[in-house]
Scaffold this motif. Structure first.
Motif, mmCIF file in Angstrom:
data_model
loop_
_atom_site.group_PDB
_atom_site.id
_atom_site.type_symbol
_atom_site.label_atom_id
_atom_site.label_comp_id
_atom_site.label_asym_id
_atom_site.label_seq_id
_atom_site.Cartn_x
_atom_site.Cartn_y
_atom_site.Cartn_z
ATOM 1 N N SER A 61 0.804 -1.220 0.000
ATOM 2 C CA SER A 61 0.000 0.000 0.000
ATOM 3 C C SER A 61 0.835 1.269 0.000
ATOM 4 O O SER A 61 0.288 2.373 -0.166
ATOM 5 C CB SER A 61 -0.942 0.018 1.215
ATOM 6 O OG SER A 61 -0.197 -0.091 2.417
ATOM 7 N N LYS A 72 -1.411 -3.799 3.350
ATOM 8 C CA LYS A 72 -2.751 -3.622 3.892
ATOM 9 C C LYS A 72 -2.972 -4.398 5.179
ATOM 10 O O LYS A 72 -3.981 -4.202 5.861
ATOM 11 C CB LYS A 72 -3.796 -4.018 2.843
ATOM 12 C CG LYS A 72 -3.847 -3.046 1.661
ATOM 13 C CD LYS A 72 -5.014 -3.333 0.751
ATOM 14 C CE LYS A 72 -5.107 -2.285 -0.356
ATOM 15 N NZ LYS A 72 -6.273 -2.497 -1.245
ATOM 16 N N GLY A 114 -1.087 -3.954 7.653
ATOM 17 C CA GLY A 114 -0.559 -3.098 8.701
ATOM 18 C C GLY A 114 0.915 -3.279 8.977
ATOM 19 O O GLY A 114 1.446 -2.720 9.926
ATOM 20 N N ARG A 134 -2.029 0.712 12.134
ATOM 21 C CA ARG A 134 -3.445 0.599 11.796
ATOM 22 C C ARG A 134 -3.848 1.806 10.957
ATOM 23 O O ARG A 134 -3.191 2.839 10.974
ATOM 24 C CB ARG A 134 -4.295 0.501 13.066
ATOM 25 C CG ARG A 134 -3.991 -0.733 13.903
ATOM 26 C CD ARG A 134 -4.927 -0.829 15.100
ATOM 27 N NE ARG A 134 -4.584 -1.958 15.943
ATOM 28 C CZ ARG A 134 -4.989 -3.204 15.715
ATOM 29 N NH1 ARG A 134 -5.756 -3.459 14.686
ATOM 30 N NH2 ARG A 134 -4.646 -4.185 16.519
ATOM 31 N N ASP A 135 -4.985 1.663 10.242
ATOM 32 C CA ASP A 135 -5.329 2.694 9.271
ATOM 33 C C ASP A 135 -5.977 3.936 9.873
ATOM 34 O O ASP A 135 -6.226 4.903 9.169
ATOM 35 C CB ASP A 135 -6.215 2.119 8.162
ATOM 36 C CG ASP A 135 -7.467 1.458 8.701
ATOM 37 O OD1 ASP A 135 -7.730 1.592 9.902
ATOM 38 O OD2 ASP A 135 -8.170 0.812 7.908
ATOM 39 N N LYS A 136 -6.257 3.959 11.179
ATOM 40 C CA LYS A 136 -6.788 5.157 11.827
ATOM 41 C C LYS A 136 -5.907 5.609 12.992
ATOM 42 O O LYS A 136 -6.244 6.558 13.693
ATOM 43 C CB LYS A 136 -8.215 4.905 12.329
ATOM 44 C CG LYS A 136 -9.222 4.612 11.216
ATOM 45 C CD LYS A 136 -10.595 4.344 11.781
ATOM 46 C CE LYS A 136 -11.563 3.918 10.669
ATOM 47 N NZ LYS A 136 -12.894 3.562 11.206
ATOM 48 N N HIS A 186 -10.433 6.477 7.391
ATOM 49 C CA HIS A 186 -9.097 5.961 7.115
ATOM 50 C C HIS A 186 -8.139 7.090 6.754
ATOM 51 O O HIS A 186 -8.451 7.966 5.941
ATOM 52 C CB HIS A 186 -9.137 4.950 5.965
ATOM 53 C CG HIS A 186 -10.002 3.753 6.259
ATOM 54 N ND1 HIS A 186 -10.011 3.143 7.484
ATOM 55 C CD2 HIS A 186 -10.872 3.047 5.485
ATOM 56 C CE1 HIS A 186 -10.853 2.118 7.458
ATOM 57 N NE2 HIS A 186 -11.393 2.047 6.267
ATOM 58 N N ASN A 201 -5.344 8.854 4.807
ATOM 59 C CA ASN A 201 -4.796 8.690 3.455
ATOM 60 C C ASN A 201 -3.438 9.360 3.275
ATOM 61 O O ASN A 201 -2.743 9.079 2.303
ATOM 62 C CB ASN A 201 -5.781 9.211 2.401
ATOM 63 C CG ASN A 201 -6.159 10.676 2.592
ATOM 64 O OD1 ASN A 201 -5.314 11.518 2.861
ATOM 65 N ND2 ASN A 201 -7.454 10.976 2.455
ATOM 66 N N ASP A 230 -7.573 12.498 6.541
ATOM 67 C CA ASP A 230 -8.517 11.465 6.118
ATOM 68 C C ASP A 230 -9.469 12.092 5.098
ATOM 69 O O ASP A 230 -9.204 13.175 4.573
ATOM 70 C CB ASP A 230 -9.249 10.826 7.304
ATOM 71 C CG ASP A 230 -10.125 11.807 8.080
ATOM 72 O OD1 ASP A 230 -10.561 12.819 7.497
ATOM 73 O OD2 ASP A 230 -10.406 11.560 9.266
#
Length: 401
Positions: free
Chosen positions: A33, A49, A51, A69-71, A133, A135, A150
């Motif tokens: 990613s 993806k 993590g 993690r994505d957040k 999420h 970006n 985000d």
């Protein structure tokens, strides 16, 4: 044309190495990613993806695997050890402590060589600031603050403070049914710590100055190109969405990537880009099928070479494109295991969009849209590039090196 490279000189690109498993059945968690060199170019990092972040050093395998993690944002310290202390007075070599009463002599501990060990340890965790999420993350040139973005908000953080951030952009409407655009990417200026840009799904780029107000709802500059009425279609808004924005190293220009093209903007001119490069214009006639298979929503990234003279971005069929800003020449190359013999020179590829196909050309109808290069990186000093296919990282360098 042999190729394009730094300073506008023609170069030949050759295969260096590939990292990743040979597996057609790729798990979602293994999809790469992000790809990026560090400031010196000595280290190269990839994230997936699942993590995981894997760090490579030149000619070495992965160094460490921190997890994110994505957040949530994590700041990691990567350290390496090639020596270990020996000769403790109060504990055995296996770590067990001795009875002090049994110690009759004193030794001076010494360091002994050992196999290189690399450790990744989380130093700080920045959490609970994003609902959607993340970006983009961009470290400021003051090296004290960074931003995270985000779909609807951009937050400003201090690297030493984990429990709070300042919201500097918020485009969330009171009624979510009135939402018309989202933030797609954001980045700090490379040497003006008060300036940052963010792009949107409507094809606009906003430059903001944090000196003007705490909340940057009002931009300082708005970069937008008027749409060509002759190209207007059902897909116009989708393909105009900007998937990446990158300042040049000099800070004079910025580059944006939309679905079909790469554009170079002069920060002093908002009305139109100063350069436009078509990445895969031959796909314009295929937009309907690309919409049906969701490929039209793919987010391609872009990057500059070290001296801002060449830009690079990815395409389908594991093709990637380079554009020389000085000579206006371009080249299409392919990342493929079939071409991954040591020092093998990459041959330019060409796509035939209609009519009689020439030798060495590939028909646009034969392109594999499941094979795509979304993430690319260029070494900050040398002609060394990294491109990520689905779950493989390819590294190429010029033949001279």
């Amino acid at each position: 044309m042999a190729g394009v490279g730094s300073g506008g000189n023609d170069i030949q690109w050759c295969f260096s190495q590939v990292k990743g498993a040979i597996d057609d059945d790729v798990a979602e968690a293994d999809i790469i990613s992000t790809v990026e060199f560090n400031h010196s170019g000595e280290l190269l990092a990839t994230g997936d993806k699942g993590g995981r972040v894997v760090i490579f050093q030149q000619e070495q395998e992965n160094k460490s695997q921190p997890h994110c993690r994505d957040k949530t944002i994590k700041l990691w310290k990567i350290s390496e050890r090639d020596k270990r202390p020996e000769g403790y007075n109060l504990k055995e070599e296996d770590g067990r402590y001795r009875d002090p009463a049994t110690v009759t002599t004193l030794k001076v501990p010494v360091f002994k060589p050992m196999d290189l060990m690399v450790e990744a340890s989380p130093r700080r965790i920045f959490a609970n600031a994003h609902t959607y999420h993340i970006n983009s993350i961009s470290v400021n040139s003051d090296y004290e603050t960074y931003l995270s973005a985000d779909d609807l908000r951009i937050n400003l953080w201090h690297l030493e403070i984990t429990d709070r951030s300042f919201n500097i952009v918020d485009i969330k409407p009171a009624n979510m049914e009135e939402l018309t655009e989202v933030i797609t990417a954001a980045e700090f200026h490379p040497n003006q710590c008060n300036t940052f840009v963010y792009s949107s799904s409507k094809g606009t780029i906003r430059l903001c100055d944090m000196r003007a107000a705490a909340l940057c709802d009002k931009h300082a500059k708005l970069f937008e190109e008027p749409e060509d009425p002759s190209n207007r279609s059902f897909f116009s808004e989708i393909i105009s969405s900007i998937s990446d924005v990158k300042f040049s190293h000099s800070g004079r220009y910025m580059m944006t990537r939309d679905y079909l093209s790469v554009k170079i903007w002069d920060l002093n001119m908002e009305s139109r880009p100063v350069e436009t490069y078509q990445v895969h214009e031959y796909l314009r006639s295929k937009l309907c099928s690309l919409y049906e298979n969701d490929c039209i929503f793919d987010k391609f990234e872009c990057c500059w070479n070290g001296c801002d003279s060449v830009v690079m971005t990815g395409s389908y069929n594991n093709f990637f494109r380079m554009f020389d800003r000085n000579t206006k020449r371009d080249i299409t190359l392919e990342a493929s295991r079939e071409n991954s013999k040591p020092r093998a020179i990459l041959k330019p590829r060409r796509v035939c969009s209609g009519g009689k196909r020439k030798k060495d050309e590939i028909s646009v109808d034969s392109l594999d849209f499941n094979k795509k290069i979304l993430h690319t990186a260029w070494h900050p000093k040398d002609n060394i590039i990294a491109v990520a296919t689905t779950n493989n990282l390819y590294i190429f360098q010029d033949k001279v090196n």
